[in-house]
Write a protein that holds these residues in place. Structure first.
Motif, PDB file in Angstrom:
ATOM      1  N   ARG B  46       1.578   6.363   5.039  1.00 13.09           N
ATOM      2  CA  ARG B  46       0.782   7.447   4.520  1.00 13.09           C
ATOM      3  C   ARG B  46      -0.607   7.354   5.122  1.00 13.09           C
ATOM      4  O   ARG B  46      -1.176   6.267   5.228  1.00 13.09           O
ATOM      5  N   TYR B  47      -1.156   8.474   5.489  1.00 13.08           N
ATOM      6  CA  TYR B  47      -2.516   8.437   5.999  1.00 13.08           C
ATOM      7  C   TYR B  47      -3.462   8.061   4.863  1.00 13.08           C
ATOM      8  O   TYR B  47      -3.362   8.567   3.761  1.00 13.08           O
ATOM      9  N   GLN B  48      -4.372   7.174   5.115  1.00 15.73           N
ATOM     10  CA  GLN B  48      -5.362   6.833   4.115  1.00 15.73           C
ATOM     11  C   GLN B  48      -6.750   7.048   4.684  1.00 15.73           C
ATOM     12  O   GLN B  48      -7.102   6.467   5.705  1.00 15.73           O
ATOM     13  N   PRO B  49      -7.517   7.895   4.044  1.00 11.09           N
ATOM     14  CA  PRO B  49      -8.897   8.065   4.495  1.00 11.09           C
ATOM     15  C   PRO B  49      -9.671   6.765   4.351  1.00 11.09           C
ATOM     16  O   PRO B  49      -9.293   5.905   3.558  1.00 11.09           O
ATOM     17  N   PRO B  50     -10.722   6.605   5.113  1.00 12.90           N
ATOM     18  CA  PRO B  50     -11.471   5.339   5.049  1.00 12.90           C
ATOM     19  C   PRO B  50     -12.057   5.095   3.670  1.00 12.90           C
ATOM     20  O   PRO B  50     -12.394   6.024   2.955  1.00 12.90           O
ATOM     21  N   ARG B  51     -12.182   3.821   3.347  1.00 17.68           N
ATOM     22  CA  ARG B  51     -12.799   3.456   2.064  1.00 17.68           C
ATOM     23  C   ARG B  51     -14.305   3.598   2.172  1.00 17.68           C
ATOM     24  O   ARG B  51     -14.865   3.464   3.262  1.00 17.68           O
ATOM     25  N   SER B 121      -2.450   1.325  -0.997  1.00 14.36           N
ATOM     26  CA  SER B 121      -2.124   2.530  -0.256  1.00 14.36           C
ATOM     27  C   SER B 121      -1.928   3.651  -1.277  1.00 14.36           C
ATOM     28  O   SER B 121      -0.818   4.071  -1.548  1.00 14.36           O
ATOM     29  N   PRO B 122      -3.019   4.062  -1.874  1.00 13.47           N
ATOM     30  CA  PRO B 122      -2.907   4.943  -3.033  1.00 13.47           C
ATOM     31  C   PRO B 122      -2.517   6.375  -2.663  1.00 13.47           C
ATOM     32  O   PRO B 122      -3.273   7.060  -1.987  1.00 13.47           O
ATOM     33  N   PRO B 123      -1.355   6.837  -3.075  1.00 10.81           N
ATOM     34  CA  PRO B 123      -0.933   8.189  -2.731  1.00 10.81           C
ATOM     35  C   PRO B 123      -1.813   9.257  -3.377  1.00 10.81           C
ATOM     36  O   PRO B 123      -1.798  10.408  -2.934  1.00 10.81           O
ATOM     37  N   CYS B 124      -2.564   8.882  -4.392  1.00 13.15           N
ATOM     38  CA  CYS B 124      -3.407   9.852  -5.072  1.00 13.15           C
ATOM     39  C   CYS B 124      -4.612  10.232  -4.217  1.00 13.15           C
ATOM     40  O   CYS B 124      -5.198  11.290  -4.412  1.00 13.15           O
ATOM     41  N   ALA B 157       0.414  13.207  -7.740  1.00 17.59           N
ATOM     42  CA  ALA B 157       0.751  12.284  -6.661  1.00 17.59           C
ATOM     43  C   ALA B 157       0.869  10.837  -7.125  1.00 17.59           C
ATOM     44  O   ALA B 157       1.532  10.029  -6.485  1.00 17.59           O
ATOM     45  N   CYS B 158       0.242  10.509  -8.231  1.00 14.93           N
ATOM     46  CA  CYS B 158       0.307   9.122  -8.689  1.00 14.93           C
ATOM     47  C   CYS B 158       1.681   8.849  -9.285  1.00 14.93           C
ATOM     48  O   CYS B 158       2.092   9.516 -10.213  1.00 14.93           O
ATOM     49  N   PRO B 159       2.383   7.864  -8.779  1.00 17.08           N
ATOM     50  CA  PRO B 159       3.736   7.593  -9.301  1.00 17.08           C
ATOM     51  C   PRO B 159       3.722   6.896 -10.654  1.00 17.08           C
ATOM     52  O   PRO B 159       4.766   6.646 -11.219  1.00 17.08           O
ATOM     53  N   TYR B 160       2.541   6.565 -11.139  1.00 18.05           N
ATOM     54  CA  TYR B 160       2.459   5.725 -12.330  1.00 18.05           C
ATOM     55  C   TYR B 160       1.909   6.455 -13.552  1.00 18.05           C
ATOM     56  O   TYR B 160       1.593   5.826 -14.541  1.00 18.05           O
ATOM     57  N   ASP B 161       1.756   7.750 -13.463  1.00 11.46           N
ATOM     58  CA  ASP B 161       1.158   8.492 -14.572  1.00 11.46           C
ATOM     59  C   ASP B 161      -0.186   7.876 -14.974  1.00 11.46           C
ATOM     60  O   ASP B 161      -0.543   7.839 -16.154  1.00 11.46           O
ATOM     61  N   ALA B 162      -0.892   7.366 -14.000  1.00 13.70           N
ATOM     62  CA  ALA B 162      -2.147   6.685 -14.318  1.00 13.70           C
ATOM     63  C   ALA B 162      -3.328   7.641 -14.373  1.00 13.70           C
ATOM     64  O   ALA B 162      -4.414   7.259 -14.779  1.00 13.70           O
TER      65      ALA B 162
ATOM     66  N   SER C 176       5.940  10.679  -5.602  1.00 15.90           N
ATOM     67  CA  SER C 176       5.852  10.271  -7.002  1.00 15.90           C
ATOM     68  C   SER C 176       6.871  11.010  -7.853  1.00 15.90           C
ATOM     69  O   SER C 176       7.266  10.522  -8.891  1.00 15.90           O
ATOM     70  N   ARG C 177       7.242  12.203  -7.432  1.00 17.51           N
ATOM     71  CA  ARG C 177       8.235  12.961  -8.189  1.00 17.51           C
ATOM     72  C   ARG C 177       9.455  13.153  -7.305  1.00 17.51           C
ATOM     73  O   ARG C 177       9.493  14.065  -6.475  1.00 17.51           O
TER      74      ARG C 177
END
Ligand SMILES: Nc1nc2c(c(=O)[nH]1)N[C@H]1C(S)=C(S)[C@@H](COP(=O)(O)OP(=O)(O)OC[C@H]3O[C@@H](n4cnc5c(=O)[nH]c(N)nc54)[C@H](O)[C@@H]3O)O[C@H]1N2
Ligand SMILES: Nc1nc2c(c(=O)[nH]1)N[C@H]1C(S)=C(S)[C@@H](COP(=O)(O)OP(=O)(O)OC[C@H]3O[C@@H](n4cnc5c(=O)[nH]c(N)nc54)[C@H](O)[C@@H]3O)O[C@H]1N2
Ligand code: SF4
Ligand code: SF4
Ligand code: SF4
Ligand code: SF4
Ligand code: SF4
Ligand SMILES: [Mo]
Lengths: 1033, 272, 369
Positions: B46-51, B121-124, B157-162, C176-177
């Protein structure tokens, strides 16, 4: 249709479309409007990344650890009233808004901290220890639990009572008017036609400490006994309440929630610990216990002290060396899957613990699973020689012959003519190793199992050793029979006994609320007996009575807060007919004189029991032994808490003829005080003065100091003091011209007199007694005073105390109490604080007490019996298995307590309490997971949702306690004509106590089901039946 | 199939924890001034923008010792208060389950604290159309309240319902590891009030930190949630049961709320 | 016991996307699909398809205008929409969409304007306010060459592919879904969009014109073919699931099995789909029933909308972390029922206003001179 008309219609339709759009789009439009004005459609955030998170209370330099306090906030130490645990907490307060921001644990406090800090550590250092500096704050935490966190909302709750209220409608109608504190006092003191319902006796008329209230039964005491005082529990202020009740007003009748909290457990424990006055009990020394057996108590689900036990349990099973088994009808939080190698849950049928206990005892006695060397120590001499903190009476001989005048008593030297009866040296007698009778204090060992004939002054008689008697009781049934009865397999019982015995003195059996059954007293005693057999009392890793508290309210080094000029002592028989043998009543004597059998008595006389609120109320209304005229309740809520009470008493309370005057002192309107005539608004947590003590199992001595860390919000007296329990009793006493209050009511150690006009006159002097007890505390430093937020308190200290007291008392408040150092917790393999009275395998007081129904002596050791009613008949004799196939019980919510339902942050997590049903029972009654079921008992009916699984014993039905409220915000009230509508969500769920019922063997309408010996409310094992509720809507 | 899947997932979790940690510890030993970890190994590609922002020398993570969790919800409530979370929404909460032990058949309670995993690698993050949410150099994933348009994309996008949309602020909200406290040397609210002592937070690049030491000690037993998502979560669980690393196969919770007469009342805190 | 694990306590999560999203996805899909339906008649100049193109153009424009309004409402900070343009984020499909959408909208409007302009110009010759208004809208009487129309049309078409791609990808990229995370989802969006667009054309054909038979036949054909394609795609998706490649299928089946709401929706969807395909086929065959094509059109709209409702709303009820399904009850207000009605209201208003102002049924600039 011409084109124009068509267009007109189209135009109208288009306009309609636009209108519909407008109606549908108002939400986004509103947000756009807000966005336009504020730059955001929502609440503005204080920080772009941290949103509206609270500003930190201080910061810590990552290199040096230096602390910079946030000057907009202060931190103060006081007590949490989120439950009866009464933890010491640190409260963060906004200095500008005087608002509590958040709460966490006091690091000096044993109930909150992993390892509590020494009192002499400066406050700033303590704060550093809570920070992330070198991970210190998580290596040694000090916490507040979920309730403790959420409870701050009590302060600002809409449901709080803030004004003095007087009812205007009929009792319980929920109609009130606000009155001034002074008017309230006037009216309750002088009485009169207060409610246009006829004359009401005022307290002045009732307070007569001379005239007997019943000439025929002079032992009942003076008329002043017609005032009943009730209270939940000691939230730090009971001493003042009792000073008023017993020693100033002179009523005998005071009761707290003990009888519907854990009395059966406490008395069973008291029987073992030889303390049938205060009912001492023990808790495991969890930090060092190797094996614990929790029977009817659920540390981390509930348990006292909740938070401390929860933390110790968690640590001991994860990083320590504890293994444990939980025996409970329901699965609870203590049974941890993640630590499944360390613990296990075994289910049991409610109310059958006497069987389990006797089964375990039987195995231990028959398989050498007991600490024989320890049990053989007959007295203090032998114990001291063996380096033990105390001894038991396992070897003492009991006169076990009903024809003997001293039947049930220990054989003493005087029986053998070797001492004067009742003298200091009249020791019990044992059979020594040589087989001879010998004084327990002289013998070095006694024989454990003895049965023989002995010649006494009153003739030859049979004597048996205590342990022999216990074994006799245990052998009354086989382990298989016990197993069959309690629903645990015989193999499991044997294995459990073996495992317990294997860990010896580092095994601990713990028991509490599960004993509130129809067999709780003997069950509790039986379970505690396991500790005695294992020898784990007073042992590190065994069971601990705890360090106790520093008592400031007695006759202390600085002030005598106990005695005072004009102090009186209460006289007469308690309303609950306890602590008084029936055989001494005039009534008994009349029967005997008339040649009638005095048995059964009209109602139970429980010689061993304390004054019990479970009997007080209904007895006072029924008039046996006598009627009450007035009642003052402080914070208690028996109608919610005692099974079956509401149903029985509601209509009676509504009728003012039964009790003329009912004054409640409370922060809230609850299920009980809704029937009050007056409500005095009380301070709530963080606004109160007081000193709370320790719980058993807290291995060091401690006292928590609480003070109003924020200003109380309720009405003020004319003198400008907050109306509260304290000001109420002080002012009431002064109006009634009672001793012990007002000017010159307190005597100092300096011989001078001091006033008791305001709360701090009392509490700060108690603080001085504590701070200067033993080795006085050092003076608090300026930095401590600032860092602990007690600056606002200093003025009051200086205005009330002598100059030399101010520094140490400031120190006390700056640490939130006085706490013994952790290093005193242990003394080698023994606990630092021990219980030194002889422990009872056989309790002489119990064994010689006569049951007021049957006229027979009670059994003096633990024994098996089924849950029973007053006449001794078993539950199932009246309510058969066929009609009432399930046994309902309750367990405490790990989140809620009895009065926390108003806390939104708890409700949002768990808004409801589905009931636990075993899947086999569910199949039997056609119930599916999630079905609504009607639960019906002999006393009531509720509808609940079924949580179907294997989380409960088959044949049992579990109800989580804390839900199903009708008040505390659920009920609607009208105050000064203004409607305060209730919030229905506070009433969600069910309360097991609505299923309680009357003891069918007692005079109708006079008693709920109470455990026989103790009078404890029976809430475990209520017979019920269930059915699916098909269509609710 | 179930056992297969579980065995597989079990393997994966452990591997993923390892993968998350090995490069980090090597970085820690290589010196804290080095580059932040590259995320080329990211299985999701997944592309991740810079921190940006935060202390590049640190990588915060949390370890939760489930054996010590008593399910008291002190974390839930203290977090709720500390961060002014709207009623009915949660930055963290502890799920509670009744579980049958697969070998012994014993029934026990399983407590599972959940919060943002501050994924490596946060998908959010990459989905955010306005770059309002981003990952700090110290690994903490945050939302800029002033930039967020409240599109809810990151929540999906968050898979964890966070994540959730904060009803008060109308912006995306989530656990920040209480960065406002960490940054001034204090502990997050949930850690500070963890009654069981289950929650341990710290800098995993500091080999002396409590969390690093616990990771060393328990590296073989640690698991993360939903490793198959390739998010590289930085909340590590000790004492985890394989059955819970992904959406558990369970009887779902009963969400009815009823009064004593049995009438359904609905959930009081349903905002929108 | 059928389950070894029981969930005792979990939170309920609110939906992050409201029914507004469904409305947007619905409108924008009809918009680009209807645009496609204008191609044979308007761009390629096939006379037989001109009546279809006329209605389709009206449909496309009206939906193009309304869609973004609904989209804006789905932002919790609607007035911050400009952040999209100050923080362009090329790696986010939503950001890409935010760039495509206004351009697409402008091109569709230009395309329609060019198509309707000759008739407007003619209307401008007359008397009264209507004529004056037409004059203004037509921006004078100068002649626009047909290549301009073709250019605008082609441009709109190109951007419409962008819209198809981004609306599909935006959802389908979300791992995620699992239910969303399938490459077939964007395809289904397009197919069901076409079906719905054809349905709306059929409906307007009945309500606003003389129920043209050609249009009915063409529309029904689109629906029928669309349904066949949908069936093929569903089969491929299922096949993926069976071979274990797609967690999407797994989760769909699990949801249908475990949630009564899902079961009902699945059964309904299946029945509606079958009914739609059959009725389209039958009406096509039976000349006498052709006049009732609009009824099939209504069903097609229902299928197109319900698909989006299922995908966007029902999928959000599947807990990601816990075992359950959140109970989503459509609320009455702006973020629920009224919002849905409101979008349709706005669409109706736009449609009627165009209908009043624009003589869209008249000549179109079809053939180059
Ligand atoms: N979270 C929380 N903690 C609390 C409180 C609270 O309200 N909430 N209240 C505090 C107070 S006042 C008290 S007294 C303590 C009490 O603390 P506990 O004694 O631990 O709690 P209880 O729920 O009263 O009872 C303990 C257990 O007994 C079980 N039980 C019921 N019937 C039987 C039986 O017949 N036999 C056996 N063996 N077990 C049975 C119940 O299922 C329950 O799990 O908790 C304190 N701590
Ligand atoms: N079925 C069932 N019944 C039970 C139990 C059970 O587990 N199951 N538990 C039993 C136990 S262990 C106990 S201890 C009893 C408890 O029973 P009680 O002690 O009688 O009841 P509480 O609700 O704790 O009483 C406290 C009252 O004080 C008031 N109050 C609350 N906070 C404040 C405050 O800060 N200030 C002031 N001034 N007032 C306040 C409220 O009105 C509250 O109702 O219930 C018992 N009943
Ligand atoms: S256990 Fe929790 S609620 Fe009870 S006193 Fe302690 S912190 Fe307060
Ligand atoms: S847990 Fe969710 S919100 Fe947190 S970083 Fe990972 S994907 Fe983002
Ligand atoms: S809700 Fe806010 S943070 Fe999340 S993706 Fe949208 S704009 Fe970004
Ligand atoms: S770290 Fe802070 S924000 Fe995150 S869960 Fe804990 S308390 Fe909440
Ligand atoms: S505070 Fe700690 S022990 Fe309590 S539920 Fe949260 S993680 Fe578990
Ligand atoms: Mo209690």
């Amino acid at each position: 249709m011409d084109k124009n008309r068509r267009n007109l219609i189209k135009g109208a339709a288009a306009a309609g479309g636009i209108a519909a759009f407008g109606a549908g789009y108002y939400g986004p439009l509103e947000k756009m409007g807000k966005g336009l004005i504020n730059g955001t459609a929502g609440k503005k955030t204080a920080d772009r990344l941290h949103g509206n998170s609270l500003a930190p209370e201080y910061s810590v330099d990552p290199q040096t650890g230096e602390i910079t306090l946030n000057q907009d906030q202060r931190i103060a130490f006081t007590v949490c009233y989120g439950c009866t645990t009464k933890c010491g907490v640190r409260v963060r307060i906004d200095n500008n808004e005087e608002k509590v921001l958040r709460v966490s644990g006091n690091p000096y406090h044993p109930l909150s901290a992993d390892e509590h800090l020494d009192e002499d550590i400066p406050v700033l250092d303590a704060l550093r220890g809570l920070s992330s500096f070198q991970d210190q704050g998580q290596l040694n935490r000090s916490t507040a639990c979920a309730r403790g966190n959420a409870a701050m909302a009590q302060l600002t709750s809409d449901n709080r009572v803030l004004q003095c209220l007087k009812r205007v409608g009929p009792r319980g109608s929920g109609q009130w008017q606000t009155v001034s504190f002074e008017q309230l006092l006037d009216e309750i003191v002088e009485g009169g036609d207060l409610f246009a319902e006829g004359a009401v006796d005022g307290l002045r008329a009732i307070r007569d400490v001379e005239t007997p209230l019943d000439a025929n039964n002079p032992e009942y005491g003076p008329k002043a006994n017609q005032l009943l005082m009730m209270e939940a529990t000691d939230y730090g202020r009971s001493a003042l309440l009792k000073r008023f009740a017993f020693n100033a007003f002179g009523t005998r009748n005071y009761g707290h929630h003990g009888a519907y909290c854990g009395l059966a457990f406490r008395m069973g424990s008291g029987a073992l610990m030889n303390d049938l006055a205060k009912y001492a009990h023990v808790k495991p020394d969890l930090a060092n216990t190797k094996f614990a057996l929790f029977i009817g108590t659920a540390p981390s689900q509930a348990g006292n002290p909740f938070k401390r036990q929860g933390r110790l349990l968690a640590q001991a099973r994860s990083t320590g060396s504890l293994e444990y088994v939980v025996v409970d009808p329901a699965l609870n939080a203590a049974a941890s899957h993640a630590a499944s190698d360390r613990n296990r849950w075994i289910s049991i049928l409610p109310g059958t613990d006497t069987a389990l206990a006797m089964g375990l005892i039987r195995w231990m006695l028959e398989n050498n699973g007991y600490a024989a060397d320890y049990l053989a120590l007959p007295g203090n001499t032998a114990a001291n020689a063996a380096g033990e903190a105390g001894h038991s009476n396992a070897t003492h001989l009991v006169i076990d012959d009903d024809s003997h005048p001293r039947a049930g008593h220990f054989l003493r030297l005087s029986d053998l003519g070797q001492a004067e009866a009742g003298s200091e040296s009249d020791h019990p007698v044992v059979v020594n190793n040589a087989g001879d009778l010998e004084s327990a204090e002289a013998a070095s060992r006694g024989q454990l199992f003895v049965e023989r004939q002995v010649d006494t002054a009153d003739g030859t008689t049979t004597v048996r050793s205590s342990l022999f008697k216990l074994r006799q009781q245990a052998q009354a049934y086989s382990i298989e029979e016990y197993a069959d009865y309690c629903g645990i397999e015989a193999g499991t019982i044997k294995a459990l006994a073996k495992r317990f015995a294997r860990f010896g003195r580092q095994a601990a059996a713990d028991v509490h609320g599960g004993m509130m059954s129809g067999s709780g007293f003997y069950a509790s005693w039986g379970v505690n007996m396991l500790n005695l057999l294992a020898g784990s009392y007073n042992h590190k890793g065994g069971v601990a009575v705890g360090g106790g508290k520093y008592n400031g309210m007695g006759s202390g080094p600085r002030y005598d807060l106990d005695g005072f000029p004009g102090k009186i002592g209460p006289k007469g028989v308690f309303l609950s007919r306890s602590r008084f043998p029936y055989e001494k009543t005039s009534e008994y004597k009349r029967h005997v004189a008339n040649g009638e059998s005095p048995y059964p008595a009209k109602a139970p006389w429980r010689k061993l029991a304390p004054p019990i609120l479970t009997e007080h109320l209904l007895s006072g209304i029924d008039g046996y032994p006598y009627h009450i005229k007035a009642m003052i309740g402080v914070m208690a809520n028996p109608l919610y808490g005692q099974a079956g009470l509401t149903e029985m008493i509601e209509s009676k309370l509504k009728d003012p003829k039964n009790i003329g005057l009912y004054v409640a002192v409370d922060g809230f309107i609850n299920e009980t005080n809704r029937y009050a005539d007056y409500i005095v608004p009380d301070s709530v947590m963080y606004e109160v003065w007081g000193f709370t003590g320790a719980w058993s199992g807290t291995v060091t001595k401690m006292t928590t100091a609480c003070w109003p860390v924020v200003e109380p919000r309720q009405a003020k007296t004319a003198a400008g003091e907050p109306v509260s329990m304290d000001s109420f009793f002080i002012e009431l006493a002064k109006r009634l011209d009672l001793p012990g209050f007002g000017d010159n009511a307190i005597t100092g150690a300096d011989g001078k007199s001091y006033p008791l006009n305001r709360a701090e006159d009392y509490y700060l002097r108690a603080a001085a007694n504590i701070a200067l007890a033993g080795k006085p505390l050092a003076d608090a430093s300026a930095e401590d005073i600032h860092a602990s937020g007690i600056e606002p308190l200093m003025e009051r200290l200086q205005g009330t105390l002598t100059a030399d007291e101010v520094g140490p008392v400031a120190h006390l408040y700056s640490r939130g109490g006085r706490f013994e150092k952790m290093e005193k917790a242990y003394n080698g393999q023994k606990l630092g604080n021990t219980w030194n009275r002889p422990l009872c395998v056989y309790n002489e007081e119990v064994g010689t007490t006569i049951d007021s129904y049957s006229g027979k002596r009670l059994v003096g050791t633990p024994m098996f019996h089924p849950p029973r009613f007053w006449d001794g008949s078993a539950l199932r004799d009246h309510f058969t298995q066929e009609d009432w196939p399930l046994l309902a019980f309750s367990f405490k919510s790990n989140l809620m307590n009895s009065y926390s339902i108003g806390l939104e942050r708890l409700r949002m997590i768990k808004p409801y309490n589905p009931v636990l049903l075993h899947y086999k029972d569910a199949e039997k009654y056609g119930v599916k997971h999630g079905d609504a079921i009607a639960i019906e008992s002999p006393g009531g009916k509720v509808i609940a949702l079924a949580l179907v699984g294997e989380h409960v014993h088959q044949g049992a039905l579990g109800i989580e306690h804390g839900y199903g409220h009708r008040e505390l915000g659920a009920g609607t009230h009208v105050i000064d004509g203004e409607k305060r509508p209730g919030n229905e969500y506070l009433g969600a769920g069910v309360n097991l106590n609505d299923l309680g019922f009357a003891d069918p063997t007692r005079k109708s309408g006079t008693a709920t089901w109470l455990e026989n010996v103790s009078g404890a409310s029976v809430r475990q094992g209520l017979p019920v039946r269930i059915s699916v509720v098909n269509d609710l809507i | 199939m179930d056992t297969m899947r579980r065995a597989l997932l079990g393997q994966m979790t452990k591997l993923t924890v390892g993968a998350a940690l090995v490069p980090l510890s090597s970085i820690a030993s290589a010196g804290i001034n080095d580059q932040p970890p590259r995320r080329e190994g990211d299985p999701a590609k997944r592309y991740q923008p810079p921190r940006r922002e935060g202390d590049p020398a640190k990588r915060y993570a949390m370890l939760i010792d489930l054996r010590a969790c008593i399910g008291c919800q002190a974390c839930t409530v203290s977090c709720h208060i500390e961060n002014e979370v709207p009623l009915g929404s949660f930055r963290t909460i502890v799920s509670q389950y009744e579980v049958e032990h697969e070998d012994s058949g014993d029934i026990a309670t399983f407590m599972l604290p959940r919060l943002c995993n501050h994924c490596d690698s946060p998908p959010c993050v990459p989905v955010c159309p306005v770059q309002a949410t981003f990952q700090r150099e110290d690994g903490i994933v945050v939302v800029d309240n002033d930039v967020c348009v409240g599109c809810g994309y990151c929540v999906q996008a968050c898979p964890y319902d966070a994540r959730f949309i904060n009803e008060h602020t109308q912006t995306a909200d989530k656990c920040t590891f209480c960065a406002h406290r960490l940054d001034v040397g204090l502990l997050p609210a949930c850690v500070e009030s963890c009654v069981g002592g289950a929650r341990i937070i710290g800098d995993i690049r500091d080999p002396n930190s409590q969390i690093s030491q616990m990771i060393d000690e328990h590296s073989k037993e640690l698991m993360v949630l939903k490793p198959e998502q390739g998010t590289s979560p930085h909340v590590f669980y000790l004492g985890m049961d394989d059955r819970f690393i992904s959406r558990p196969d369970a009887k779902p919770a009963l969400w009815d709320v009823r009064d004593p007469q049995g009438e359904e009342m609905g959930y009081e805190f349903h905002g929108h | 016991m059928n389950s070894m694990v029981i969930e005792v306590l979990t939170p309920r999560y609110a939906m992050a996307w409201y029914p507004w999203a469904v409305q947007y996805f619905f409108m924008i899909a009809i918009s680009y699909s209807a645009l496609m339906l204008t191609v044979p008649g308007l761009l390629l100049g096939k006379q037989r398809f001109l009546p279809l193109a006329k209605i389709a153009l009206l449909v496309s424009v009206s939906c193009t205008l309304v869609g973004p309004v609904a989209l804006l409402a789905d932002l919790h900070q609607p007035l911050r929409f400009w952040h999209f343009y100050t923080n362009i984020t090329p790696w986010s499909w939503m950001s890409i969409g935010s760039l495509l959408l206004p351009l697409y909208l402008m091109l569709v409007v230009a395309y329609a304007w060019l198509a309707w302009r000759p008739a407007m110009q003619e209307q401008a010759q007359g008397e009264g306010w209507m004529a004056r208004l037409s004059g203004w809208i037509a921006l004078g009487q100068w002649h626009a060459p047909r290549w301009l129309l073709v250019l605008a049309g082609l441009g709109a078409l190109v951007f419409s592919f962008g819209i198809m791609l981004y609306t599909g990808a935006e959802v389908a990229v979300l791992q995620s879904r699992p239910l969303w995370h399938t490459e077939w989802l964007p395809v289904m969006f397009v197919i069901t969009g076409l079906i719905a667009a054809a349905g709306l054309v059929l409906l307007l054909n009945r309500l606003m014109t003389g129920n043209d038979e050609d249009v009915n036949r063409q529309g029904l054909t689109v629906i029928f073919v669309g349904m066949i394609l949908a069936a093929v795609v569903a089969a491929l998706w299922l096949a993926e699931g069976i071979t274990g490649y797609s967690p999407s299928v797994q989760q769909a089946f699990a949801s249908i099995k475990n949630s009564p709401q899902w079961t009902a929706a699945a059964v309904w969807g299946l029945l509606a789909g079958i009914a739609l395909a059959l009725s389209a086929a039958v009406v096509l065959k039976k000349q006498v029933w052709l006049g009732g094509a609009w009824l099939v059109g209504l069903l097609a709209l229902h299928v197109g909308w319900t698909f989006r409702w299922m995908v966007l709303m029902e999928v959000q009820t599947v807990a990601k972390n816990t075992a359950g399904y959140y109970q989503y009850a459509l609320e009455a207000g702006s973020y629920g029922f009224m919002g849905i009605i409101g979008t349709f209201g706005l669409w109706l208003a736009v449609l009627l206003i165009i209908d009043i102002l624009v003589p869209w049924k008249k000549g179109m600039q079809v053939r180059a001179h």
